[in-house]
Design an enzyme around this catalytic site. Structure first.
Site, PDB file in Angstrom:
ATOM      1  N   ALA A 125      -6.558   2.505  -0.734  1.00  0.00           N
ATOM      2  CA  ALA A 125      -6.404   2.135   0.676  1.00  0.00           C
ATOM      3  C   ALA A 125      -6.710   3.291   1.617  1.00  0.00           C
ATOM      4  O   ALA A 125      -7.288   3.101   2.688  1.00  0.00           O
ATOM      5  CB  ALA A 125      -4.992   1.604   0.938  1.00  0.00           C
ATOM      6  N   GLY A 126      -6.316   4.502   1.248  1.00  0.00           N
ATOM      7  CA  GLY A 126      -6.537   5.655   2.114  1.00  0.00           C
ATOM      8  C   GLY A 126      -7.771   6.464   1.766  1.00  0.00           C
ATOM      9  O   GLY A 126      -7.961   7.558   2.303  1.00  0.00           O
ATOM     10  N   HIS A 178      -5.504   2.133  -5.981  1.00  0.00           N
ATOM     11  CA  HIS A 178      -4.943   3.110  -5.039  1.00  0.00           C
ATOM     12  C   HIS A 178      -6.045   3.698  -4.155  1.00  0.00           C
ATOM     13  O   HIS A 178      -6.229   4.923  -4.078  1.00  0.00           O
ATOM     14  CB  HIS A 178      -4.213   4.221  -5.807  1.00  0.00           C
ATOM     15  N   THR A 191       0.832  -1.206   0.000  1.00  0.00           N
ATOM     16  CA  THR A 191       0.000   0.000   0.000  1.00  0.00           C
ATOM     17  C   THR A 191       0.863   1.251   0.000  1.00  0.00           C
ATOM     18  O   THR A 191       0.352   2.353   0.213  1.00  0.00           O
ATOM     19  CB  THR A 191      -0.920   0.036   1.238  1.00  0.00           C
ATOM     20  N   ASP A 238      -2.203  -2.264  -3.857  1.00  0.00           N
ATOM     21  CA  ASP A 238      -3.047  -1.079  -4.009  1.00  0.00           C
ATOM     22  C   ASP A 238      -2.316  -0.004  -4.800  1.00  0.00           C
ATOM     23  O   ASP A 238      -2.908   0.998  -5.178  1.00  0.00           O
ATOM     24  CB  ASP A 238      -3.451  -0.529  -2.641  1.00  0.00           C
ATOM     25  N   GLU A 262       0.464   4.255 -12.784  1.00  0.00           N
ATOM     26  CA  GLU A 262      -0.941   4.388 -12.417  1.00  0.00           C
ATOM     27  C   GLU A 262      -1.587   5.446 -13.303  1.00  0.00           C
ATOM     28  O   GLU A 262      -1.021   6.519 -13.463  1.00  0.00           O
ATOM     29  CB  GLU A 262      -1.086   4.796 -10.946  1.00  0.00           C
TER      30      GLU A 262
END
Length: 308
Positions: A283-284, A281, A231, A257, A262
């Protein structure tokens, strides 16, 4: 003027607008570099996420810029020496999404251990093979952490609550000594963490030293049948070597993630690897974390500008 060239939550944008300063918000402005530079000509603040490359070339177009706000924690898209040379301050939301990322890591480990989605899909297709979906328990397994900052420490706390052993390396030696001792985390060298980790979770920043940290040579030292979760940053992992380790069975599975690049191109080799799960992307990106990030960065930027 404050320029926000990537997405910010409505509450964060509202806080900026309440300041009385002119705010230009276009979440797609980062895609047009020349238009962004033109807009920055009169800006005193710039707020970005992870797509905008903030470097000397961009700063040269912003002679009045005083602060760059980063909606997140990763700083590899921001050339900090260039900011310092230009006399521009940096404000970012340190630790604000740590809970969200830590919970994602636990969800990833549970997914790898129990495969609930696969079992549910099997039933939806008419199956009932209980023996194929028993999985295994996290309790008693060893979690290795590379990086023991805000996120790594919260992952450790949750993993210990599941009865896992936790080993960790952190070259920064951040001041968590009491928490590390209280949680029973064993601090080791990174090579030793890899040798012992049945689950390996990456939480290190991207630096010249950590780029490609997970590659054929280091993967070979991990226990056969272990799992990888990333992550942090995609560039920490040599992707071709990861694919080879997954296909050989040396790694039993991985959850990423973050990838490089990207977004992942449609025909990228990472797509379609059977025991690899990739998320975009996120996770947060819980609702709670994003609200907190937007407000924290808005407040921080306004404070640097001297606006209440």
């Amino acid at each position: 003027m404050i320029v926000v060239c990537e997405f910010i939550t409505p509450s964060g944008l509202q806080r900026l607008q309440q300041s009385g300063l002119e705010v230009h918000y276009d979440p797609n402005l980062w895609k047009d570099r020349e238009a962004l530079k033109a807009r920055l000509a009169g800006a005193t603040a710039l707020i970005v996420r992870n797509q905008t490359q903030v470097n000397a070339e961009l700063l040269a177009a912003a002679p009045r810029l005083r602060v760059v706000g980063r909606l997140g924690v990763g700083l590899d898209n921001i050339a900090q020496p260039d900011l310092k040379a230009a006399g521009v301050q940096l404000y970012f939301a340190r630790g604000i999404n740590a809970n969200a990322v830590a919970e994602y890591v636990m969800a990833a480990m549970l997914h790898l251990a129990r495969n609930i989605a696969g079992a549910a899909a099997h039933v939806a297709e008419g199956g009932w093979n209980r023996a194929a979906f028993g999985g295994f328990e996290l309790s008693g397994k060893t979690l290795g952490l590379v990086g023991l900052g805000e996120v790594g420490l919260r992952v450790a706390r949750r993993a210990r609550a599941f009865g896992m052993r936790v080993v960790a390396s952190d070259p920064m030696r951040l001041p968590w000594e009491s928490a590390v001792e209280d949680l029973g985390i064993e601090l080791l060298s990174t090579p030793e963490v890899l040798r012992r980790a049945q689950f390996l979770s990456l939480h290190a920043p991207l630096t010249p030293e950590t780029k490609g940290l997970i590659r054929a040579e280091t993967l070979a030292t991990m226990p056969r049948g272990s799992f990888l979760i990333n992550t942090a940053r995609g560039e920490l992992v040599h992707q071709a070597d990861l694919i080879a380790a997954l296909r050989s069975g040396h790694l039993a599975g991985a959850v990423l993630d973050v990838v490089d690049p990207e977004p992942l191109p449609p025909q990228h080799p990472l797509r379609g690897v059977e025991n690899l799960w990739i998320t975009p992307h996120v996770a947060g990106l819980t609702a709670e974390a994003q609200e907190a990030v937007g407000l924290r960065v808005a407040e921080g930027v306004l404070n640097i500008l001297g606006v209440a």
